[in-house]
Design a protein around this motif. Structure first.
Motif, mmCIF file in Angstrom:
data_model
loop_
_atom_site.group_PDB
_atom_site.id
_atom_site.type_symbol
_atom_site.label_atom_id
_atom_site.label_comp_id
_atom_site.label_asym_id
_atom_site.label_seq_id
_atom_site.Cartn_x
_atom_site.Cartn_y
_atom_site.Cartn_z
ATOM 1 N N SER A 2 0.611 -1.274 -0.046
ATOM 2 C CA SER A 2 0.127 0.076 0.072
ATOM 3 C C SER A 2 0.750 1.353 -0.020
ATOM 4 O O SER A 2 0.582 2.220 -0.433
ATOM 5 C CB SER A 2 -1.062 -0.200 1.223
ATOM 6 N N ASP A 4 3.423 1.795 -1.544
ATOM 7 C CA ASP A 4 3.875 2.207 -2.808
ATOM 8 C C ASP A 4 2.664 2.348 -3.817
ATOM 9 O O ASP A 4 2.910 3.449 -4.802
ATOM 10 C CB ASP A 4 4.486 0.915 -3.511
ATOM 11 N N HIS A 5 1.496 2.044 -3.601
ATOM 12 C CA HIS A 5 0.403 2.386 -4.507
ATOM 13 C C HIS A 5 -0.309 3.434 -3.793
ATOM 14 O O HIS A 5 -1.292 4.245 -4.744
ATOM 15 C CB HIS A 5 -0.707 0.962 -4.486
ATOM 16 N N ASN A 20 -1.174 5.720 -6.866
ATOM 17 C CA ASN A 20 0.335 5.199 -7.508
ATOM 18 C C ASN A 20 0.262 3.941 -7.969
ATOM 19 O O ASN A 20 1.333 3.152 -7.786
ATOM 20 C CB ASN A 20 1.479 5.759 -6.664
ATOM 21 N N ARG A 21 -0.846 3.276 -8.650
ATOM 22 C CA ARG A 21 -0.918 2.106 -9.288
ATOM 23 C C ARG A 21 -1.103 2.229 -10.712
ATOM 24 O O ARG A 21 -2.254 1.436 -11.108
ATOM 25 C CB ARG A 21 -1.791 1.304 -8.512
ATOM 26 N N LYS A 24 -2.254 -0.927 -13.039
ATOM 27 C CA LYS A 24 -3.655 -1.269 -12.844
ATOM 28 C C LYS A 24 -4.736 -0.325 -12.740
ATOM 29 O O LYS A 24 -5.773 -0.422 -12.244
ATOM 30 C CB LYS A 24 -3.597 -2.471 -11.445
ATOM 31 N N ASN A 26 -5.006 2.158 -11.444
ATOM 32 C CA ASN A 26 -5.173 3.000 -10.006
ATOM 33 C C ASN A 26 -6.226 2.123 -9.252
ATOM 34 O O ASN A 26 -6.948 2.742 -8.512
ATOM 35 C CB ASN A 26 -5.434 4.514 -10.012
ATOM 36 N N ASP A 66 -10.464 -2.805 -6.603
ATOM 37 C CA ASP A 66 -9.972 -4.129 -7.663
ATOM 38 C C ASP A 66 -10.760 -5.208 -7.650
ATOM 39 O O ASP A 66 -11.226 -5.880 -6.579
ATOM 40 C CB ASP A 66 -8.592 -4.542 -6.701
#
Length: 248
Positions: A2, A4-5, A20-21, A24, A26, A66
């Motif tokens: 998390s 990182d994302h 910051n994904r 995918k 985001n 997701d």
């Protein structure tokens, strides 16, 4: 992970929460919801923070929840605490201004969270969609109330029922967004607005926002939606929709 994302940063009195994904689109995982909820709680408890700003990396603001998480819940294979409800509650309870910079497409909660924000700046060519019915579930985040209140029943039902996209330019014209801009101008404009809000008398700002929002009604609707949503996640319709989506 998390951390990182979801990127958390400060610019003076503005706390920025950044999706910051981009690989995918985001899409938001359970861990990301937890990180965002924690960030909002920190902002509310820290007198040095006056405004929360949501931004993102890439050409999507957020593709919403997701779908792998949804599918795992539908199959009864998801263990551990769910943070999405905590995030949605903190968004509704927030007393400090929340600003969003939507420089690209937004899906599901990526759209419904905008109705809980106080200022929204959107790209002219962004497409905002709420495909809850197509996924066999129901609206969340009190959006069955907020979207109708803001857009009117017929427009809101077209978005939910037909799955029609709301274009960025229409989001501004219909009252969801403050302005529709070229994509590259969205985040600078939102950051400038956030800084302008942060320069105002803080307690007057908080009281004004509180007077403008019926938090109890929003929370009650969100919880009612949540109960039905949880039931629908276990339905054959939802299982079939998630399976079809994951096979793309």
């Amino acid at each position: 992970m998390s951390e990182d994302h979801i990127k958390i940063s400060r610019d003076g009195a503005v706390l920025e929460i950044r999706f910051n994904r981009p690989e995918k689109k985001n899409a938001i995982t359970n861990a990301m919801y937890g990180a965002m909820a924690d960030a909002i709680i920190e902002a509310e408890s820290n007198d040095d923070i006056r405004v929360v700003l949501f931004t993102s990396v890439g050409d999507f603001f957020s593709a919403g929840n997701d779908i792998k998480d949804f599918a795992a819940q539908s199959a009864g294979a998801f263990d551990g605490p769910r943070h999405v409800g905590r995030f949605l509650e903190e968004m509704i309870k927030a007393e400090k201004p929340v600003v969003a910079a939507v420089q690209g497409h937004a899906v599901g909660v990526g759209t419904t969270m905008l109705f809980q924000c106080d200022l929204v700046y959107v790209a002219e060519d962004a497409r905002l969609t709420v495909p809850f019915i197509d996924l066999g579930v129901v609206p969340e985040n009190a959006s069955s109330m907020t979207m109708v209140d803001r857009l009117g029943h017929t427009r809101a039902f077209a978005l939910f029922g037909l799955g029609e996209p709301l274009l960025g330019k229409d989001a501004a014209a219909w009252g969801l967004a403050n302005a529709a801009l070229p994509s590259g101008e969205v985040q600078p404009r939102a950051r400038a607005a956030a800084q302008a809000l942060a320069s105002k008398p803080a307690q007057s700002m908080r009281h004004t926002k509180k007077l403008m929002r019926d938090r109890e009604a929003l929370m009650a609707r969100m919880r009612e939606e949540g109960e039905i949503f949880a039931e629908r996640l276990r339905s054959p319709e939802a299982a079939a929709a998630f399976s079809k989506f994951l096979q793309r």
